[in-house]
Design a protein around this motif. Structure first.
Motif, mmCIF file in Angstrom:
data_model
loop_
_atom_site.group_PDB
_atom_site.id
_atom_site.type_symbol
_atom_site.label_atom_id
_atom_site.label_comp_id
_atom_site.label_asym_id
_atom_site.label_seq_id
_atom_site.Cartn_x
_atom_site.Cartn_y
_atom_site.Cartn_z
ATOM 1 N N PRO A 95 34.005 75.810 29.847
ATOM 2 C CA PRO A 95 35.417 75.523 30.099
ATOM 3 C C PRO A 95 36.161 75.274 28.782
ATOM 4 N N GLU A 96 37.480 75.406 28.854
ATOM 5 C CA GLU A 96 38.274 75.118 27.643
ATOM 6 C C GLU A 96 38.328 73.617 27.424
ATOM 7 N N LEU A 97 38.595 73.232 26.197
ATOM 8 C CA LEU A 97 38.756 71.798 25.907
ATOM 9 C C LEU A 97 40.153 71.360 26.350
ATOM 10 N N GLU A 98 40.262 70.091 26.698
ATOM 11 C CA GLU A 98 41.578 69.583 27.094
ATOM 12 C C GLU A 98 42.510 69.608 25.878
ATOM 13 N N ALA A 99 43.727 70.100 26.089
ATOM 14 C CA ALA A 99 44.669 70.261 24.965
ATOM 15 C C ALA A 99 45.099 68.907 24.400
ATOM 16 N N PHE A 100 45.589 68.940 23.183
ATOM 17 C CA PHE A 100 46.152 67.745 22.545
ATOM 18 C C PHE A 100 47.601 67.553 23.004
ATOM 19 N N ASP A 101 47.882 66.331 23.372
ATOM 20 C CA ASP A 101 49.246 65.956 23.736
ATOM 21 C C ASP A 101 49.764 65.184 22.520
ATOM 22 N N VAL A 102 50.515 65.858 21.692
ATOM 23 C CA VAL A 102 50.885 65.251 20.404
ATOM 24 C C VAL A 102 52.257 64.587 20.498
ATOM 25 N N GLY A 103 52.356 63.401 19.958
ATOM 26 C CA GLY A 103 53.656 62.719 20.011
ATOM 27 C C GLY A 103 53.703 61.505 19.106
ATOM 28 N N LEU A 104 54.767 60.735 19.325
ATOM 29 C CA LEU A 104 54.991 59.547 18.497
ATOM 30 C C LEU A 104 54.448 58.296 19.184
ATOM 31 N N PHE A 105 53.905 57.417 18.389
ATOM 32 C CA PHE A 105 53.481 56.110 18.886
ATOM 33 C C PHE A 105 54.275 55.036 18.165
ATOM 34 N N THR A 106 54.629 54.007 18.916
ATOM 35 C CA THR A 106 55.142 52.799 18.278
ATOM 36 C C THR A 106 54.809 51.637 19.194
ATOM 37 N N LEU A 107 54.879 50.426 18.668
ATOM 38 C CA LEU A 107 54.673 49.267 19.543
ATOM 39 C C LEU A 107 55.906 49.153 20.446
ATOM 40 N N LYS A 108 55.691 48.893 21.737
ATOM 41 C CA LYS A 108 56.843 48.744 22.646
ATOM 42 C C LYS A 108 57.805 47.695 22.095
ATOM 43 N N LYS A 109 57.217 46.650 21.516
ATOM 44 C CA LYS A 109 58.007 45.562 20.925
ATOM 45 C C LYS A 109 58.952 46.072 19.840
ATOM 46 N N SER A 110 58.471 47.054 19.075
ATOM 47 C CA SER A 110 59.270 47.548 17.943
ATOM 48 C C SER A 110 60.548 48.235 18.397
ATOM 49 N N LEU A 111 60.593 48.649 19.665
ATOM 50 C CA LEU A 111 61.786 49.354 20.132
ATOM 51 C C LEU A 111 62.985 48.409 20.247
ATOM 52 N N PRO A 163 46.871 52.158 24.838
ATOM 53 C CA PRO A 163 47.001 50.698 24.975
ATOM 54 C C PRO A 163 48.373 50.313 25.543
ATOM 55 N N THR A 164 48.391 49.297 26.411
ATOM 56 C CA THR A 164 49.630 49.017 27.154
ATOM 57 C C THR A 164 50.777 48.540 26.269
ATOM 58 N N ASN A 165 50.453 48.023 25.085
ATOM 59 C CA ASN A 165 51.555 47.568 24.221
ATOM 60 C C ASN A 165 52.132 48.689 23.352
ATOM 61 N N LEU A 166 51.655 49.929 23.586
ATOM 62 C CA LEU A 166 52.168 51.057 22.795
ATOM 63 C C LEU A 166 53.071 51.951 23.632
ATOM 64 N N ALA A 167 54.118 52.454 22.996
ATOM 65 C CA ALA A 167 54.962 53.461 23.637
ATOM 66 C C ALA A 167 54.587 54.816 23.041
ATOM 67 N N PHE A 168 54.635 55.852 23.863
ATOM 68 C CA PHE A 168 54.295 57.207 23.403
ATOM 69 C C PHE A 168 55.430 58.145 23.795
ATOM 70 N N ILE A 225 52.415 59.750 14.260
ATOM 71 C CA ILE A 225 52.336 60.963 15.074
ATOM 72 C C ILE A 225 50.860 61.261 15.257
ATOM 73 N N ALA A 226 50.434 61.453 16.504
ATOM 74 C CA ALA A 226 49.020 61.766 16.754
ATOM 75 C C ALA A 226 48.874 62.250 18.185
ATOM 76 N N ALA A 227 47.646 62.667 18.497
ATOM 77 C CA ALA A 227 47.368 63.092 19.861
ATOM 78 C C ALA A 227 47.150 61.856 20.735
ATOM 79 N N ARG A 228 47.597 61.977 21.978
ATOM 80 C CA ARG A 228 47.500 60.839 22.900
ATOM 81 C C ARG A 228 46.092 60.759 23.481
ATOM 82 N N PRO A 229 45.446 59.600 23.369
ATOM 83 C CA PRO A 229 44.142 59.469 24.027
ATOM 84 C C PRO A 229 44.337 59.354 25.533
ATOM 85 N N ASN A 230 43.247 59.481 26.304
ATOM 86 C CA ASN A 230 43.402 59.403 27.753
ATOM 87 C C ASN A 230 43.915 58.028 28.190
#
Ligand code: X2X
Length: 294
Positions: A264-280, A153-158, A145-150
Motif C-alpha cells: 500500500p502507499e504511505l499515508e501522505a504528509f499533512d503539512v502546515g503551521l503549528f503554534t501554541l493555542k495560547k500564542s494566538l 498535542p491539545t495545546n497546539l493549533a495546526f 512548519i511541519a507535517a501533522r502527526p496523527n
C-alpha cells in the motif's frame, strides 16, 4: 494659536451669532467676546465686525478661515499618524521550518504579510522538520512548519498549508538500481535493499509500519536528519529512501531519482503551521496565523 480657539473662531464664522457659538462652547457671550478679542490681538486685525444686531466677517476674517481650516487639518493629520503608529503591529516572530518549506511556502506566506505589517520582524530558523513541533511546545519558536502527526498535542493549533504524498524513491540510473537488488521498478527485494530513512519523526513511523505490514525487517543503511539529504543519498546510489514529494519537487537532484510505485502507499504528509493555542492571544502571531488560508 491653540486648536480650541481656531475651532471657536470657525464656529462663529459660520453661526455669525455670539449667543449660539457661546452656547456651543459652554461659555458666556462675554467670555466668547474676550476670546475673539484676544485672537484679533494676535492676528493684528479685527476678524469680525459686530454691532447690536449683527455680526460680519472682515476680509481678514475670511482669510483667517482658510488658515484655521488648514492648521486644524494639519493637526488632525498629525494626530492620526501618531494613532496609526501605535495601532500598527510591531514586534518579532520566530519561525522554524525545513529548507524545503522555506523554498515552497515562505514566499507566498510572507509576500502579503510583509506589506501589511512592515514592522513585524521575522526570525527564520531552518533545519530538520522532525523537531519542529517540539520546538514550538518548548517555546523555542513561535511558529513552525511541519507535517501533522496523527495525534496533535491539545495545546497546539495546526493550520494546513499543503498535502504532500510520502513516497519511496530510488536512483534513476538503471545500473545503480541493479546494484541495489532493485533491477526493475516495483520489483525490489525489500529485505536486502539498503534503506535511507529519517532518523526519527512521522516519516520514520510510517516507514516502520509499512515494513511491519510487509513482515519484512528493513535493512537500514543510513538514518538521516533532514529530508533533503535523503534525496542526495538516493541520487548517489546508496539506497532507497522515503521522502515527501514536496522535498523532491524542490530538490536540485530531482532528475536523478525516480518514485517507486508501492502498495500500500504511505499515508501522505499533512503539512502546515503549528503554534501554541495560547500564542494566538498575541496579536502579532494571530496576524500571521490569520493570513494563512489553506
Ligand atoms: C515541510 C516539511 O516538514 C517537510 C515537507 O517534511 C520537509 O520539508 O521536509
Amino acid at each position: 494659536m491653540d486648536t480650541k480657539s481656531l475651532r471657536i473662531f470657525l464656529h462663529l464664522s459660520e453661526s455669525l451669532s455670539f449667543s449660539r457659538t457661546s452656547e456651543a462652547y459652554h461659555m458666556s457671550p462675554s467670555t466668547l467676546s474676550r476670546h475673539i478679542k484676544q485672537m484679533e490681538d494676535v492676528v493684528g486685525y479685527p476678524l469680525f465686525l459686530r454691532d447690536n444686531r449683527s455680526v460680519h466677517l472682515t476680509p481678514e476674517g475670511e482669510k483667517f478661515i482658510i488658515y484655521a481650516k488648514e492648521s486644524l487639518g494639519a493637526w488632525e493629520h498629525f494626530q492620526q499618524s501618531l494613532a496609526n503608529q501605535f495601532q500598527e503591529l510591531a514586534g518579532e516572530i520566530s519561525l522554524y521550518c525545513s529548507v524545503t518549506a522555506s523554498y515552497s511556502f515562505l514566499y507566498t506566506i510572507l509576500s502579503e504579510f510583509r506589506g501589511r505589517y512592515p514592522k513585524i520582524e521575522l526570525k527564520v530558523h531552518t533545519g530538520d522538520p522532525v523537531p519542529a513541533m517540539e520546538r514550538v511546545l518548548n517555546r523555542l519558536e513561535d511558529i513552525s512548519i511541519a507535517a501533522r502527526p496523527n495525534h496533535v498535542p491539545t495545546n497546539l493549533a495546526f493550520k494546513r498549508i499543503a498535502i504532500s504524498p510520502l513516497v519511496f524513491i530510488a536512483p534513476k540510473d538503471p545500473q545503480a538500481l541493479r546494484a541495489l537488488n532493485a533491477n526493475e521498478v516495483g520489483k525490489v527485494d525489500w529485505a536486502t535493499v539498503p534503506m535511507i530513512v529519517s532518523e526519527d519523526g512521522i516519516a520514520r513511523v510510517r516507514v516502520d509500519q509499512w515494513f511491519k505490514q510487509q513482515q519484512v525487517k528493513p535493512n537500514i543503511y543510513a538514518q538521516v536528519s533532514g529530508n533533503e539529504a535523503i534525496v542526495s543519498m538516493v541520487a548517489l546510489g546508496f539506497g532507497i529512501g522515503v521522502v515527501p514529494t514536496l522535498v523532491l519537487d524542490n530538490s536540485p537532484l530531482v532528475d536523478s531519482v525516480q518514485i517507486l510505485k508501492v502498495s500500500p502507499e504511505l499515508e501522505a504528509f499533512d503539512v502546515g503551521l503549528f503554534t501554541l493555542k495560547k500564542s494566538l492571544a498575541n496579536p502579532i502571531i494571530k496576524a500571521f496565523w490569520d493570513q494563512i488560508t489553506d
